[in-house]
Design a protein around this motif. Structure first.
Motif, PDB file in Angstrom:
ATOM      1  N   LEU A   9      33.462 -17.650  10.669  1.00  0.00           N
ATOM      2  CA  LEU A   9      34.233 -16.467  10.301  1.00  0.00           C
ATOM      3  C   LEU A   9      35.679 -16.527  10.766  1.00  0.00           C
ATOM      4  CD1 LEU A   9      31.782 -13.474  10.901  1.00  0.00           C
ATOM      5  CD2 LEU A   9      32.022 -14.971   8.903  1.00  0.00           C
ATOM      6  N   GLY A  10      36.048 -17.564  11.551  1.00  0.00           N
ATOM      7  CA  GLY A  10      37.396 -17.614  12.082  1.00  0.00           C
ATOM      8  C   GLY A  10      37.594 -16.570  13.167  1.00  0.00           C
ATOM      9  N   HIS A  11      38.857 -16.378  13.554  1.00  0.00           N
ATOM     10  CA  HIS A  11      39.146 -15.398  14.599  1.00  0.00           C
ATOM     11  C   HIS A  11      38.972 -13.970  14.083  1.00  0.00           C
ATOM     12  CE1 HIS A  11      41.058 -13.192  17.788  1.00  0.00           C
ATOM     13  NE2 HIS A  11      41.818 -12.601  16.880  1.00  0.00           N
ATOM     14  N   ARG A  12      38.410 -13.117  14.917  1.00  0.00           N
ATOM     15  CA  ARG A  12      38.281 -11.697  14.621  1.00  0.00           C
ATOM     16  C   ARG A  12      38.789 -10.911  15.831  1.00  0.00           C
ATOM     17  NH1 ARG A  12      36.249 -10.655   9.223  1.00  0.00           N
ATOM     18  NH2 ARG A  12      35.840 -12.805   8.523  1.00  0.00           N
ATOM     19  N   ASP A  13      39.696  -9.977  15.590  1.00  0.00           N
ATOM     20  CA  ASP A  13      40.215  -9.181  16.698  1.00  0.00           C
ATOM     21  C   ASP A  13      39.103  -8.412  17.396  1.00  0.00           C
ATOM     22  OD1 ASP A  13      42.850  -9.991  16.378  1.00  0.00           O
ATOM     23  OD2 ASP A  13      43.339  -8.360  15.001  1.00  0.00           O
ATOM     24  N   ASN A  14      38.107  -7.989  16.641  1.00  0.00           N
ATOM     25  CA  ASN A  14      36.979  -7.263  17.211  1.00  0.00           C
ATOM     26  C   ASN A  14      35.678  -7.941  16.788  1.00  0.00           C
ATOM     27  OD1 ASN A  14      35.104  -5.471  18.219  1.00  0.00           O
ATOM     28  ND2 ASN A  14      35.531  -3.867  16.710  1.00  0.00           N
TER      29      ASN A  14
END
Length: 384
Positions: free
Chosen positions: A276-281
């Motif tokens: 999913l790659g980077h996620r802030d949350n």
């Protein structure tokens, strides 16, 4: 009220950065004036509004622009890096330390004198190694393997740690650091152990948010930078060996992403593994997962384990040096695995067939407000 400066090399997405923001926020919430200074570039994460954020500078570039800094930069590029491999920080750090002292003096002229200066992470240690001040505490959060690769490791460790005041984020990390310093003949002025704190209520509130894309239960989740020390290659091989058909969701980005995606395809996992790659949350995915899986080769503490337990999600983790065993207590230790594909695969299956129910009391030791108070007590007369 104390005035505290926290210094980081960068403020991107990672465990050191998250822990630093948690500390800054907790101190500010208790009425202290907190400044967070990023030595290089813009911040990609941000503290609470009541924390003063200083960003957008580059003291490395500034140090190389003129005088001794420029001369040492040219000498390093032409000669020194070949004679003394790994010594780049030595020559740069003399000048960046001076630049940092000047900038801190400018901050103090505007805001007032800092009572405590907290330097976090080896990247910042290297840039500030020649700045000696009794207010400085260096917070060690990771392995010393980078230094161990070099012939001049004793020299390097002496510059970074001799007679410095050090905080380690776990007992396991403190033991690892002490062994390394013993081997290199280095003695710190003081070494203390303070865990990284966790804003439990904030994490639980974020975990209640939506998870898009959504995955039907059961599924496994992993969150972390995609870099060699996190060893997601082991995770993929263990998942393939487990024979599990439930999805594996990997959240994070980094230098190893392309290689890991290729390995996933090579192992025939593309229909079950989602990057999913980077996620802030990331917490909504963690909270809805059947288990969180950590495959690291080393963890100074393991913030993602704390975050997973705060979300109510059990943890499967490799039993490796660092602080993992200090987080995973009680029945949760049943899901610790030797760092091999076979052992990790077995524990992943066990987590699904015989899950551990996280106990909220396991996290009481990591309350961010109480641990922030430990920093305030470092310099009190009763602590000496």
């Amino acid at each position: 009220m104390k005035r505290i400066l926290i210094i980081l090399r960068r403020l991107h997405h990672g465990g050191i950065e998250t822990a630093s923001i948690n500390l800054a926020n907790a101190l500010a919430d208790q009425g202290h004036e907190v400044h967070l200074w990023v030595l290089r570039g813009e911040a990609r994460m941000h503290p609470a509004p009541n924390v003063h954020l200083h960003q957008g500078q580059d003291i490395e570039r500034e140090a190389r622009q003129y005088g001794t800094g420029l001369l040492m930069h040219l000498l390093n590029r032409a000669l020194l890096r070949f004679l003394f491999r790994g010594s780049h920080f030595v020559w740069l750090g003399r000048t960046t330390s001076r630049v940092a002292q000047r900038k801190v003096a400018e901050m103090e002229a505007r805001y007032g004198r800092f009572d405590q200066i907290i330097v976090r992470g080896q990247g910042a240690f290297e840039l500030l190694w020649d700045w000696r001040d009794p207010r400085i505490w260096q917070v060690v959060e990771g392995t010393m393997l980078k230094l161990c690769r070099y012939r001049w490791q004793a020299w390097f460790s002496r510059l970074l740690f001799q007679d410095k005041q050090v905080v380690c984020v776990s007992e396991g990390l403190a033991s690892t650091l002490q062994l390394f310093l013993n081997e290199t003949g280095v003695t710190t002025a003081r070494t203390e152990i303070i865990y990284n704190g966790l804003p439990l209520q904030c994490i639980r509130e974020q975990a209640a948010g939506p998870a898009q894309p959504a995955f039907s239960s059961p599924y496994l989740v992993h969150v972390g930078r995609l870099v060699p020390v996190k060893n997601q290659a082991l995770l993929l091989r263990a998942y393939q060996e487990s024979g599990l058909t439930c999805p594996l969701v990997i959240i994070g980005d980094g230098s190893e992403r392309a290689a890991l995606e290729s390995l996933s395809a090579e192992l025939g996992l593309n229909d079950r593994v989602s990057f999913l790659g980077h996620r802030d949350n990331p917490y909504p995915w963690v909270a809805r997962a059947s288990a969180f899986v950590l495959s690291s080769s080393f963890e100074g503490l393991g913030m993602v384990l704390l975050e997973s337990l705060a979300c109510g999600t059990q943890v499967v983790a490799t039993e490796v040096p660092g602080g993992i065993r200090e987080i995973l207590v009680g029945e949760q230790r049943r899901l610790l695995a030797e760092p091999t594909p076979t052992a990790l695969a077995a524990k992943m299956c066990e987590a699904l067939s015989d899950p551990v129910i996280p106990d909220a009391t396991w996290l009481t030791r990591f309350d961010d407000r109480k641990l922030a108070q430990r920093y305030l007590e470092l310099d009190s007369p009763s602590h000496d």
